[in-house]
Design a protein around this motif. Structure first.
Motif, PDB file in Angstrom:
ATOM      1  N   ALA A  54      17.539  83.464 -26.788  1.00  0.00           N
ATOM      2  CA  ALA A  54      17.006  84.785 -26.402  1.00  0.00           C
ATOM      3  C   ALA A  54      16.827  84.871 -24.886  1.00  0.00           C
ATOM      4  O   ALA A  54      17.144  85.895 -24.270  1.00  0.00           O
ATOM      5  CB  ALA A  54      15.673  85.041 -27.110  1.00  0.00           C
ATOM      6  N   ALA A  55      16.343  83.774 -24.292  1.00  0.00           N
ATOM      7  CA  ALA A  55      16.092  83.784 -22.841  1.00  0.00           C
ATOM      8  C   ALA A  55      17.405  83.841 -22.060  1.00  0.00           C
ATOM      9  O   ALA A  55      17.485  84.501 -21.027  1.00  0.00           O
ATOM     10  CB  ALA A  55      15.288  82.549 -22.435  1.00  0.00           C
ATOM     11  N   THR A  56      18.430  83.162 -22.555  1.00  0.00           N
ATOM     12  CA  THR A  56      19.730  83.206 -21.880  1.00  0.00           C
ATOM     13  C   THR A  56      20.265  84.631 -21.868  1.00  0.00           C
ATOM     14  O   THR A  56      20.714  85.143 -20.834  1.00  0.00           O
ATOM     15  CB  THR A  56      20.738  82.276 -22.583  1.00  0.00           C
ATOM     16  N   LEU A  72      26.641  77.995 -16.180  1.00  0.00           N
ATOM     17  CA  LEU A  72      25.232  78.252 -16.467  1.00  0.00           C
ATOM     18  C   LEU A  72      24.606  77.103 -17.251  1.00  0.00           C
ATOM     19  O   LEU A  72      23.391  76.975 -17.323  1.00  0.00           O
ATOM     20  CB  LEU A  72      25.120  79.567 -17.260  1.00  0.00           C
ATOM     21  N   TRP A  73      25.456  76.264 -17.847  1.00  0.00           N
ATOM     22  CA  TRP A  73      25.017  75.248 -18.800  1.00  0.00           C
ATOM     23  C   TRP A  73      23.841  74.398 -18.318  1.00  0.00           C
ATOM     24  O   TRP A  73      22.871  74.211 -19.072  1.00  0.00           O
ATOM     25  CB  TRP A  73      26.210  74.395 -19.213  1.00  0.00           C
ATOM     26  N   PRO A  74      23.865  73.855 -17.077  1.00  0.00           N
ATOM     27  CA  PRO A  74      22.716  73.054 -16.641  1.00  0.00           C
ATOM     28  C   PRO A  74      21.408  73.834 -16.702  1.00  0.00           C
ATOM     29  O   PRO A  74      20.381  73.283 -17.087  1.00  0.00           O
ATOM     30  CB  PRO A  74      23.071  72.690 -15.198  1.00  0.00           C
ATOM     31  N   GLY A  75      21.458  75.108 -16.356  1.00  0.00           N
ATOM     32  CA  GLY A  75      20.261  75.945 -16.429  1.00  0.00           C
ATOM     33  C   GLY A  75      19.792  76.113 -17.859  1.00  0.00           C
ATOM     34  O   GLY A  75      18.596  76.058 -18.152  1.00  0.00           O
ATOM     35  N   ILE A  76      20.731  76.322 -18.777  1.00  0.00           N
ATOM     36  CA  ILE A  76      20.378  76.501 -20.185  1.00  0.00           C
ATOM     37  C   ILE A  76      19.751  75.220 -20.740  1.00  0.00           C
ATOM     38  O   ILE A  76      18.743  75.246 -21.433  1.00  0.00           O
ATOM     39  CB  ILE A  76      21.634  76.893 -21.001  1.00  0.00           C
ATOM     40  N   LEU A  77      20.342  74.092 -20.371  1.00  0.00           N
ATOM     41  CA  LEU A  77      19.826  72.797 -20.815  1.00  0.00           C
ATOM     42  C   LEU A  77      18.413  72.576 -20.289  1.00  0.00           C
ATOM     43  O   LEU A  77      17.520  72.132 -21.024  1.00  0.00           O
ATOM     44  CB  LEU A  77      20.749  71.688 -20.298  1.00  0.00           C
ATOM     45  N   ALA A 117      11.785  79.077 -20.830  1.00  0.00           N
ATOM     46  CA  ALA A 117      13.231  78.871 -20.898  1.00  0.00           C
ATOM     47  C   ALA A 117      13.942  79.803 -19.913  1.00  0.00           C
ATOM     48  O   ALA A 117      14.941  79.449 -19.293  1.00  0.00           O
ATOM     49  CB  ALA A 117      13.729  79.118 -22.320  1.00  0.00           C
ATOM     50  N   TYR A 118      13.368  81.005 -19.761  1.00  0.00           N
ATOM     51  CA  TYR A 118      13.956  82.041 -18.900  1.00  0.00           C
ATOM     52  C   TYR A 118      14.004  81.615 -17.434  1.00  0.00           C
ATOM     53  O   TYR A 118      14.988  81.864 -16.739  1.00  0.00           O
ATOM     54  CB  TYR A 118      13.120  83.309 -19.085  1.00  0.00           C
ATOM     55  N   LEU A 119      12.932  80.911 -16.988  1.00  0.00           N
ATOM     56  CA  LEU A 119      12.823  80.558 -15.559  1.00  0.00           C
ATOM     57  C   LEU A 119      14.041  79.822 -14.998  1.00  0.00           C
ATOM     58  O   LEU A 119      14.684  80.316 -14.071  1.00  0.00           O
ATOM     59  CB  LEU A 119      11.554  79.731 -15.325  1.00  0.00           C
ATOM     60  N   PRO A 120      14.383  78.643 -15.515  1.00  0.00           N
ATOM     61  CA  PRO A 120      15.518  77.923 -14.905  1.00  0.00           C
ATOM     62  C   PRO A 120      16.855  78.619 -15.118  1.00  0.00           C
ATOM     63  O   PRO A 120      17.745  78.521 -14.270  1.00  0.00           O
ATOM     64  CB  PRO A 120      15.493  76.557 -15.594  1.00  0.00           C
ATOM     65  N   PRO A 139      22.128  95.856  -9.660  1.00  0.00           N
ATOM     66  CA  PRO A 139      21.230  96.724  -8.895  1.00  0.00           C
ATOM     67  C   PRO A 139      20.119  97.176  -9.829  1.00  0.00           C
ATOM     68  O   PRO A 139      20.316  97.194 -11.046  1.00  0.00           O
ATOM     69  CB  PRO A 139      22.129  97.888  -8.483  1.00  0.00           C
ATOM     70  N   PRO A 140      18.940  97.505  -9.299  1.00  0.00           N
ATOM     71  CA  PRO A 140      17.833  97.919 -10.162  1.00  0.00           C
ATOM     72  C   PRO A 140      18.254  99.058 -11.081  1.00  0.00           C
ATOM     73  O   PRO A 140      18.978  99.953 -10.661  1.00  0.00           O
ATOM     74  CB  PRO A 140      16.766  98.387  -9.169  1.00  0.00           C
ATOM     75  N   TYR A 141      17.844  98.988 -12.337  1.00  0.00           N
ATOM     76  CA  TYR A 141      18.128 100.089 -13.255  1.00  0.00           C
ATOM     77  C   TYR A 141      16.846 100.407 -14.025  1.00  0.00           C
ATOM     78  O   TYR A 141      15.939  99.573 -14.081  1.00  0.00           O
ATOM     79  CB  TYR A 141      19.290  99.751 -14.192  1.00  0.00           C
ATOM     80  N   PRO A 142      16.748 101.617 -14.621  1.00  0.00           N
ATOM     81  CA  PRO A 142      15.510 101.998 -15.297  1.00  0.00           C
ATOM     82  C   PRO A 142      15.164 100.961 -16.373  1.00  0.00           C
ATOM     83  O   PRO A 142      16.005 100.622 -17.196  1.00  0.00           O
ATOM     84  CB  PRO A 142      15.834 103.352 -15.920  1.00  0.00           C
ATOM     85  N   GLY A 143      13.951 100.450 -16.340  1.00  0.00           N
ATOM     86  CA  GLY A 143      13.524  99.510 -17.374  1.00  0.00           C
ATOM     87  C   GLY A 143      13.577  98.063 -16.941  1.00  0.00           C
ATOM     88  O   GLY A 143      13.086  97.193 -17.639  1.00  0.00           O
ATOM     89  N   LEU A 144      14.163  97.800 -15.794  1.00  0.00           N
ATOM     90  CA  LEU A 144      14.307  96.405 -15.353  1.00  0.00           C
ATOM     91  C   LEU A 144      12.943  95.773 -15.083  1.00  0.00           C
ATOM     92  O   LEU A 144      12.666  94.656 -15.519  1.00  0.00           O
ATOM     93  CB  LEU A 144      15.194  96.342 -14.107  1.00  0.00           C
ATOM     94  N   THR A 145      12.093  96.507 -14.397  1.00  0.00           N
ATOM     95  CA  THR A 145      10.751  95.995 -14.095  1.00  0.00           C
ATOM     96  C   THR A 145       9.967  95.757 -15.382  1.00  0.00           C
ATOM     97  O   THR A 145       9.264  94.764 -15.528  1.00  0.00           O
ATOM     98  CB  THR A 145       9.983  96.998 -13.209  1.00  0.00           C
ATOM     99  N   PHE A 146      10.124  96.690 -16.331  1.00  0.00           N
ATOM    100  CA  PHE A 146       9.459  96.536 -17.625  1.00  0.00           C
ATOM    101  C   PHE A 146       9.893  95.233 -18.289  1.00  0.00           C
ATOM    102  O   PHE A 146       9.096  94.495 -18.854  1.00  0.00           O
ATOM    103  CB  PHE A 146       9.789  97.733 -18.522  1.00  0.00           C
ATOM    104  N   LYS A 147      11.195  94.950 -18.215  1.00  0.00           N
ATOM    105  CA  LYS A 147      11.703  93.722 -18.842  1.00  0.00           C
ATOM    106  C   LYS A 147      11.112  92.478 -18.193  1.00  0.00           C
ATOM    107  O   LYS A 147      10.704  91.553 -18.895  1.00  0.00           O
ATOM    108  CB  LYS A 147      13.234  93.673 -18.731  1.00  0.00           C
ATOM    109  N   TYR A 148      11.070  92.471 -16.865  1.00  0.00           N
ATOM    110  CA  TYR A 148      10.451  91.322 -16.180  1.00  0.00           C
ATOM    111  C   TYR A 148       9.023  91.131 -16.672  1.00  0.00           C
ATOM    112  O   TYR A 148       8.605  90.030 -17.029  1.00  0.00           O
ATOM    113  CB  TYR A 148      10.399  91.553 -14.663  1.00  0.00           C
TER     114      TYR A 148
END
Lengths: 366, 307, 266
Positions: free
Chosen positions: C83-85, C191-196, C153-156, C95-104
């Motif tokens: 889910a985080a990936t 992206l794999w190292p980040g996912i791991l 999980a989302y951070l890295p 570029p910023p889009y409506p709802g991006l801040t909400f998601k963060y």
């Protein structure tokens, strides 16, 4: 209307590109039209921010135009995503896949086109030969030098035999010597493959060396399209004259025109002959451009077109620049090629005349 | 055929739609199993407590009244709830003290790490990271073994003849403070180190060149430049400290409760879910205020740099 | 001879740092040493022995709790990482889009609220669902753990993505890769190292959780940390030291692995 066989590889028709919306909208391209012929080495030249990369990205499909059409051999490709366009790009940063070998990078496009393995292999080998990289086929892209990465990027973009190759300032990351070599190499590759090249650069020397035709861009517009010699010798407006090479600008009034030429009376009172841009017949006051190497120094008061004082003499090895202040206050530069052992005949502070030859001056459209 | 403009707009719309679809699983999971239930807590805080846990669906402000006030059981008069206020005060005081202690220890440690050579820096970072990822319960348990009456500190002090009877540290506020400072120290060190690592030591050189003393260089050059890291570290320590549950419940014993333990009590033996809910919301509000202060501070700091 | 002036030196800082590192490791060291204590109380030293490891390994409650901990951590970490990936892909390099801040805000929400509050909220919410559906399995714990693992999980993964140039995906598209194939062949391997790293982080976070598990679990659903908390409250035996030592070893192993994975740069 009968269709006439189209020899244009790319036709850009009234393309506009606006980034952002409302008050923040910025027009990166202001309604541009240009045709690029088959098998041509075509260069988009201009300072950064002039829209040349935007135009390239529109042709590649990384952005969609806000208006207009882009035709590839007569078909509008503007609505197609990049992976359906038979057009490949050499990126400024090369964009080689770091997790793949040199050979895997080169074969990637063919693999994505689902070509049989044997064909991919043969074509990769051919490409490696073409860019002289056979020995490094199994290296990681991080293990090769910048110049070699450049060649891999080229081979990768050429491997699927695109109809048009787009090159986005591909030489900007290389040092001077390597850049010179790659200029020749690129020209050779274009000749051997017969593919239409669209080359983006801000380097006028690069553009003049390699191109069949150049489009000079500024502020989202195309100012002049022509062969390198045309662009250099006959700049259409002040920006082109200023951006490419060094220029002297003189003010004057048109006193008569005949054919493609005009008689201009300069503010100093002398009359000179100057070429006119195509289809332009001016009257009244105009600006005339004279390249520094197209003018000669002469003895003062010897009947030369212009008179002035030498303010500065700059020795540059191959040639010497004489910075003059004309009697009406306008600065003027004369470039003279150096001969071995030749002495400087005009020292700073001395008076000198400037001779402008029969075909040296060009009237600007302004 | 669609115009160029329509194509461009459709592509943008599709991109945004795809991005919503992609983030949907994460958003739904968090909404169902984290954010959504918080709203139920708010609702529960306004209901009537049932006799044996749970609630009766009847509106009552009683829980909120009793967060800070006490109703006399004989004459129904209200007075300040001393017990509750003591617990809130202890939590805030301990969280603040933990922040100060970890800052006093963590800042020099981060500075020490950042001034090591490139090669050994990673090793120090690794050494600070290990305790950080070690189970908090285990670390608290480790502190317990050190500070209890038969622990290594008391044993050594008695053997040395400095004290004749063990000092009672365990089950005091001091024990909680030691425990929290111990478990949250890496949370302070890491962000300070992160901003210290980026510090350009040529600026320090420039400071000395312009006649600053060591103290002045620290005060006028280093500290302002690593301020974002200091603020981040303080907030990262303060927030979990104010809501700490494991550390006070192991080191504080039954008497020295912090808010978390008091909330647990409401859902356990005290059978007062609405009060527990109201207390939980109160903690959340305190944390939100701390976060707001943080956001305003960092916002102002970055504004300064831009301006 | 005078010592040359060091611009990096600050008086006393090295001493404080030394004290900190010493203080960080001393309790852990003592805890490990006492795990090998032959005496039946941690108050005395009775010589070296492995008997507390043996007794922990034969304790069915410990075994059950360990198995349960791993079940929950593995399931929650995998779901959270997927889910985080996806969420990271949806919220970066745009570029910023409506709802991006909400998601963060939504994704980081579990980090902003004290654990005890979330724990209480889930206790209330799940207790109603339990009554409503009659289901009282591990699902509740897994759902709760997944939710609070997502931001970790989302951070890295996000950090890795933000350092990844979109040009590579453009190059793939330019070379006829469809969006899905560009993702499979270019984005995912890079992206794999980040996912791991995200997966390991989520796993450790779930494995360590006490508070939320303590409130959400039904009877007989102790995880290793909640079992240990119960034991410590009742009074301590060296068996807890032995379990802690084993747990510690696992944490160190994962952290070491994480350290190498997240430092790997290609």
């Amino acid at each position: 209307m009968p269709e006439k066989p189209d020899r244009n590889a790319i036709e850009v028709r009234g393309v506009r590109k606006v980034f952002g919306t409302g008050e923040n909208a910025v027009a990166a391209l202001a309604t541009v039209s240009v045709s690029i012929r088959e098998n041509e080495f075509f260069t988009l030249l201009g300072p950064s921010g002039c829209g040349k990369t935007t135009l390239l990205r529109l042709i590649a499909g990384f952005d969609y135009p806000s208006a207009g059409e882009i035709l590839l051999y007569g078909d509008d490709i503007a609505p197609q995503p990049p992976f359906r366009r038979p057009v490949n790009t050499v990126f400024q940063s090369y964009a080689l896949f770091p997790h793949m070998t040199v050979a895997e990078n080169i074969g990637f496009g063919l693999e994505m086109l689902n070509k049989p393995k044997a064909e991919v292999k043969a074509r990769v080998a051919e490409m490696l030969r073409l860019v002289r990289m056979e020995q490094l086929a199994n290296r990681r892209t991080s293990q090769i030098s910048g110049g070699q990465q450049q060649r891999v990027a080229l081979a990768r973009a050429l491997a699927p035999q695109p109809k048009v190759l787009l090159l986005d300032e591909p030489l900007s990351a290389l040092d001077y010597k390597l850049r010179k070599d790659m200029q020749i190499e690129l020209k050779r590759l274009q000749g051997e493959t017969g593919i239409t090249f669209i080359f983006v650069t801000h380097d006028q020397e690069e553009a003049l060396t390699m191109s069949d035709r150049i489009a000079v861009m500024s502020a989202g517009r195309i100012l002049q399209v022509g062969a390198p010699r045309d662009i250099y010798d006959r700049p259409a407006d002040r920006f082109v004259a200023d951006f490419i090479g060094e220029s002297n600008f003189l003010k004057g009034d048109v006193t008569g025109t005949d054919g493609g030429r005009a008689t201009v009376k300069l503010s100093s009172g002398t009359e000179i002959r100057a070429s006119l841009p195509e289809g332009f017949s001016p009257s009244g006051s105009v600006t005339v451009v004279v390249r520094p190497e197209h003018a000669q120094l002469a003895a003062a008061d010897g009947g030369a077109a212009l008179q002035g004082t030498v303010e500065n003499v700059v020795y540059l090895g191959t040639d010497t620049h004489f910075h003059l202040r004309l009697d009406d206050g306008v600065p003027f530069i004369v470039r003279r090629q150096n001969a071995r052992g030749g002495a400087d005949s005009f020292a700073a502070g001395s008076r000198a005349g400037v001779v402008i030859g029969g075909d040296a001056a060009q009237v600007l459209r302004d | 055929m669609a115009s160029a403009e329509e194509i461009a707009r459709a592509a943008d719309r599709k991109d945004i739609r795809d991005r919503w679809l992609l983030s949907a699983p994460a958003l739904i999971i968090i909404l169902v199993a984290a954010t959504g239930p918080l709203l139920i807590v708010l609702v529960y805080s306004f209901l009537t407590s049932a006799a044996y846990g749970g609630v009766e669906w009847k509106f009552s402000p009683e829980a909120w009244v009793s967060v800070f006030l006490e109703r006399d059981i004989f004459d129904d008069t209200l007075s300040l709830a001393d017990a509750n206020i003591t617990i809130f005060w202890r939590s805030i005081k301990l969280a603040l003290m933990t922040t100060v202690v970890t800052l006093a220890l963590g800042f020099p440690t981060a500075y020490f790490m950042a001034t090591r050579s490139e090669k050994t820096r990673d090793l120090w970072l690794f050494l600070i990271t290990i305790p950080f990822w070690t189970n908090l319960l285990i670390r608290t348990f480790a502190v317990l073994q050190i500070i209890r009456n038969e622990g290594i500190i008391n044993t050594l002090l008695m053997k040395a003849g400095i004290i004749s009877a063990p000092i009672q540290i365990l089950f005091t506020d001091t024990a909680i403070l030691i425990g929290m400072a111990y478990v949250y120290l890496p949370l302070m060190v890491l962000p300070i180190y992160a901003s210290m690592e980026k510090l350009d030591f040529r600026l320090v050189e420039a400071g000395y060149d312009l006649y600053a003393s060591r103290w002045q260089v620290l005060r006028r050059i280093i500290l302002p430049l690593v301020k974002p890291g200091v603020i981040a570290g303080s907030i990262l320590v303060f927030i979990p400290a104010i809501g700490a549950y494991v550390t006070p419940s192991i080191l504080g014993g039954g008497k020295n409760m912090m808010i978390s333990n008091f909330i647990e009590l409401q859902f356990g033996q005290a059978h007062n879910w609405p009060l527990g809910s109201a207390l939980a919301i109160t903690v959340m509000v305190i944390v939100m205020i701390a976060l707001l202060v943080y956001v305003r501070n960092t916002g102002a700091a970055s504004g300064e740099r831009r301006g | 001879m005078a010592k040359p002036f060091s611009i990096r030196h600050q008086p006393g800082f090295t001493a404080i740092a030394a004290l900190c590192f010493f203080a960080l490791y001393l309790p852990i060291l003592v805890l490990v040493v006492y795990a090998f204590n032959a005496a039946s109380s941690t108050a005395e030293w009775g010589g070296l022995s492995l008997k507390w490891f043996q007794s922990a390994a034969q304790n069915t409650q410990v075994i059950d709790a360990t198995v349960r901990s791993f079940q929950i951590a593995a399931t929650a970490a995998v779901i959270a990482t997927i889910a985080a990936t996806m969420a990271a892909l949806a919220t970066t390099r745009t570029p910023p889009y409506p709802g991006l801040t909400f998601k963060y805000a939504a994704i980081n929400q579990p980090l902003m609220v004290p654990e005890i509050v979330t724990a209480v909220a889930l206790l209330i919410f799940f207790s109603r669902i339990k009554i409503f559906t009659g289901y009282s399995g591990l699902g509740y714990l897994i759902a709760a753990h997944t939710a609070f693992c997502i931001p970790f999980a989302y951070l890295p993964i996000r950090a890795r993505l933000e350092n990844m140039d979109l040009t590579l995906e453009r190059a793939a598209a330019d070379l006829y890769a469809t969006p899905w194939r560009a993702f499979r062949r270019v984005t995912l391997p890079l992206l794999w190292p980040g996912i791991l790293a995200g997966l390991m982080l989520a796993f450790v976070i779930s494995l360590d959780d006490v508070v939320i598990t303590e409130f959400v679990k039904s009877g007989g659903q102790d995880t290793l940390p909640t079992y240990m908390l119960g034991q410590i409250r009742r009074g301590i035996t060296p068996e807890i030291n032995a379990i802690s030592t084993a747990f510690l070893l696992l944490s160190v192993a994962i952290v070491t692995l994480f350290f190498f994975v997240s430092r790997k740069r290609d």
